[in-house]
Write a protein that holds these residues in place. Sequence first.
Motif, PDB file in Angstrom:
ATOM      1  N   GLU A 125      -0.834 -15.848  -5.774  1.00 29.20           N
ATOM      2  CA  GLU A 125       0.481 -16.545  -5.205  1.00 29.20           C
ATOM      3  C   GLU A 125       1.654 -15.790  -4.874  1.00 29.20           C
ATOM      4  O   GLU A 125       1.997 -15.682  -3.724  1.00 29.20           O
ATOM      5  CB  GLU A 125       0.727 -17.783  -5.850  1.00 29.20           C
ATOM      6  N   VAL A 161      -3.840 -18.007 -13.680  1.00 28.90           N
ATOM      7  CA  VAL A 161      -2.596 -19.049 -13.707  1.00 28.90           C
ATOM      8  C   VAL A 161      -1.548 -18.724 -12.618  1.00 28.90           C
ATOM      9  O   VAL A 161      -1.127 -19.748 -11.986  1.00 28.90           O
ATOM     10  CB  VAL A 161      -1.739 -19.083 -14.913  1.00 28.90           C
ATOM     11  N   GLY A 212       5.258 -26.736 -17.613  1.00 29.87           N
ATOM     12  CA  GLY A 212       4.472 -26.461 -16.359  1.00 29.87           C
ATOM     13  C   GLY A 212       5.499 -25.889 -15.460  1.00 29.87           C
ATOM     14  O   GLY A 212       5.159 -24.846 -14.800  1.00 29.87           O
ATOM     15  N   THR A 217      -2.709 -20.490  -9.053  1.00 31.40           N
ATOM     16  CA  THR A 217      -3.056 -21.912  -8.892  1.00 31.40           C
ATOM     17  C   THR A 217      -1.842 -22.513  -8.202  1.00 31.40           C
ATOM     18  O   THR A 217      -1.913 -23.686  -7.906  1.00 31.40           O
ATOM     19  CB  THR A 217      -3.246 -22.432 -10.405  1.00 31.40           C
ATOM     20  N   SER A 218      -0.659 -21.971  -8.197  1.00 33.25           N
ATOM     21  CA  SER A 218       0.490 -22.705  -7.799  1.00 33.25           C
ATOM     22  C   SER A 218       0.884 -24.050  -8.486  1.00 33.25           C
ATOM     23  O   SER A 218       1.359 -24.878  -7.919  1.00 33.25           O
ATOM     24  CB  SER A 218       0.337 -23.195  -6.305  1.00 33.25           C
ATOM     25  N   VAL A 219       0.585 -23.722  -9.806  1.00 34.56           N
ATOM     26  CA  VAL A 219       0.714 -25.048 -10.838  1.00 34.56           C
ATOM     27  C   VAL A 219       2.115 -25.373 -10.908  1.00 34.56           C
ATOM     28  O   VAL A 219       2.699 -26.470 -11.144  1.00 34.56           O
ATOM     29  CB  VAL A 219       0.231 -24.489 -12.130  1.00 34.56           C
ATOM     30  N   TRP A 261       4.387 -25.979  -8.625  1.00 36.81           N
ATOM     31  CA  TRP A 261       4.783 -26.907  -7.784  1.00 36.81           C
ATOM     32  C   TRP A 261       4.372 -28.374  -8.012  1.00 36.81           C
ATOM     33  O   TRP A 261       5.099 -29.189  -7.332  1.00 36.81           O
ATOM     34  CB  TRP A 261       4.195 -26.329  -6.368  1.00 36.81           C
ATOM     35  N   LEU A 262       3.724 -28.593  -9.040  1.00 41.76           N
ATOM     36  CA  LEU A 262       3.257 -29.842  -9.509  1.00 41.76           C
ATOM     37  C   LEU A 262       4.796 -30.378  -9.980  1.00 41.76           C
ATOM     38  O   LEU A 262       4.709 -31.961 -10.022  1.00 41.76           O
ATOM     39  CB  LEU A 262       2.303 -30.026 -10.556  1.00 41.76           C
ATOM     40  N   THR A 280       1.626 -27.022  -2.014  1.00 40.38           N
ATOM     41  CA  THR A 280       0.493 -27.790  -1.848  1.00 40.38           C
ATOM     42  C   THR A 280       0.661 -28.854  -0.713  1.00 40.38           C
ATOM     43  O   THR A 280      -0.084 -29.659  -0.629  1.00 40.38           O
ATOM     44  CB  THR A 280      -0.129 -28.492  -2.983  1.00 40.38           C
ATOM     45  N   ALA A 334       5.765 -22.112 -16.059  1.00 41.51           N
ATOM     46  CA  ALA A 334       4.399 -21.714 -16.344  1.00 41.51           C
ATOM     47  C   ALA A 334       4.773 -20.090 -16.033  1.00 41.51           C
ATOM     48  O   ALA A 334       4.165 -19.228 -17.241  1.00 41.51           O
ATOM     49  CB  ALA A 334       3.232 -22.231 -15.786  1.00 41.51           C
ATOM     50  N   TYR A 335       5.269 -19.607 -14.858  1.00 43.43           N
ATOM     51  CA  TYR A 335       5.328 -18.229 -14.544  1.00 43.43           C
ATOM     52  C   TYR A 335       6.007 -17.578 -15.519  1.00 43.43           C
ATOM     53  O   TYR A 335       5.878 -16.426 -15.849  1.00 43.43           O
ATOM     54  CB  TYR A 335       5.494 -18.232 -13.155  1.00 43.43           C
TER      55      TYR A 335
END
Length: 532
Positions: free
Chosen positions: A138, A372, A393, A375-377, A379-380, A516, A396-397
């Motif tokens: 990402e 990880v 979350g 995943t663009s996680v 942005w959830l 997303t 996470a980065y």
Amino acid sequence: MTPKDVPAVRAPRTDRGRLLLVLALALAVTVFTATVPLLRDWFDLRVYYGTVDTWIHGDGRVYDYLVPGTPYGFTYPPFAAVVMSPMALIGLRTAIVTALLLNLAALALVVRVLSGPGWRRHGWYGAGLAACALALFEPLRDTISFGQVNLLLLALVLADARLLASGSLPPSGSLPPSGPPHRHGRARQVRGFERFRWPRRSGWSRWAGIGIGLAAAVKLTPALFIGLLLIARRRRAAAVATAAAAGATAFAALVAPDASRFYWTQALWDTNRVGRLDYVSNQSLQGVLARLGVESRAVWAVLVVLVLCGWAWRARRAAASGDVQGAFALTGLTACLVSPVTWVHHLVWLLPSFAVLIRVGRPRVAGALYAVLCTSVVWLWFDDASGVGGFLGANAYTWVTLGLLVWLPVGHLPRDPRPANRSTSATAAPPSAAAPTTSAASDQPPAPSPPPALTVAAVATVGVGADRVDGAADGADRVGGRSPGAEGVDGAAPGPYRGSGSGGARSASSEPTGSTRPAAAKPQSSSSRASS
């Protein structure tokens, strides 16, 4: 069905099979990037282009330009505007193509430096797999689709790392004492591994530091690498880097005195120009505190000091062990953590850390952490980062970066994967004076073990080139030229993401940094988007 009954997945062994695999992966990556992440429509490059065009052709000041319909403009030091000024001579589409080609060239250089001399043995197949993996990352996707400069700065810094590793002399007083003679140089046994004498200074090594200095003049974050040079006792390179940064800044002051005065006295200290600190894309320590509602600068300062102390200790030990790549990887991680604003695309500075993990034989850890960041996680939690889930979350980065800073195994220099080719004189026991030397038969007892001194000499002979980063025979990736073995020593740049100044939920379609969500028709008209 037991695990033994599950057929093992094997890599294709024929060129046709490999080609089909690469094409299938490329198709999957294309579908992913076209549907899941939001493409940024070169937003930051449009900021650069509009700034330069207004400055050169419109008689405007550098920091007066704002993208139409947005409050976002140029936020880099004046030297960056000077470097980008040739864009005023070309059209926007030509500038986009040029930026894309420059980013791809910089990426090729980064991969070449990080992969070391072993990159040739992987051929087109390895290059294809690497390209697919990089396309999923990402921070890299955002850097390219925003038209950002992060890859170019990383390439400048790693080019200096290569120069430092390949031809520089050791710090004063740090030469190892004399040891037993060795056909590849003097060596001595230190903590279970061999250290070799320093290589001769190469002609290119005198330029080490210029890349870091220029990168620091374009963005402030790479200036931390000058601190690394001081910690590693590379005083000449640190002086060169400081002189390059100061010279570039002074040149910009001559070309654009008003812009320079405004930046260093006002714009640099105005955090509102950078964007909302609690925006989910800000993956620095300051971003974590802002999302927790902690506004105290003292708390942030304490955390920054702690991180810098840990970095200085680990980076110094990595430098002392000869691990240039590890020391530079730690510095990139630290720069991302201590910068007040670290947008997701700034995390390309984590790439050297993944190279270190692969180098020391931990590809599974590297793959898991790398996944990880694909995943663009984060942005959830775009709208709400509260609660335990948001704390874990949405940051996470940041946790990945912090974990790498603490546990990255630096000081572990790779062993030569080629089979040992021991010489007979080094491994065979000397013939007894009481009996003639005969060739051993199959029914004879095994020869006695060689004396310890001969064993050490044999290991030193076989291991030449193994105690070097990436196995480079020219001493690549060594600070000061040291080459330890397998026993390791474990020892704020403006960005393009901004949120709106007000709280509450934000529209996904108006946010070009959403990962997303459907792309806005005109991302430059977003009211909650940061500039570069």
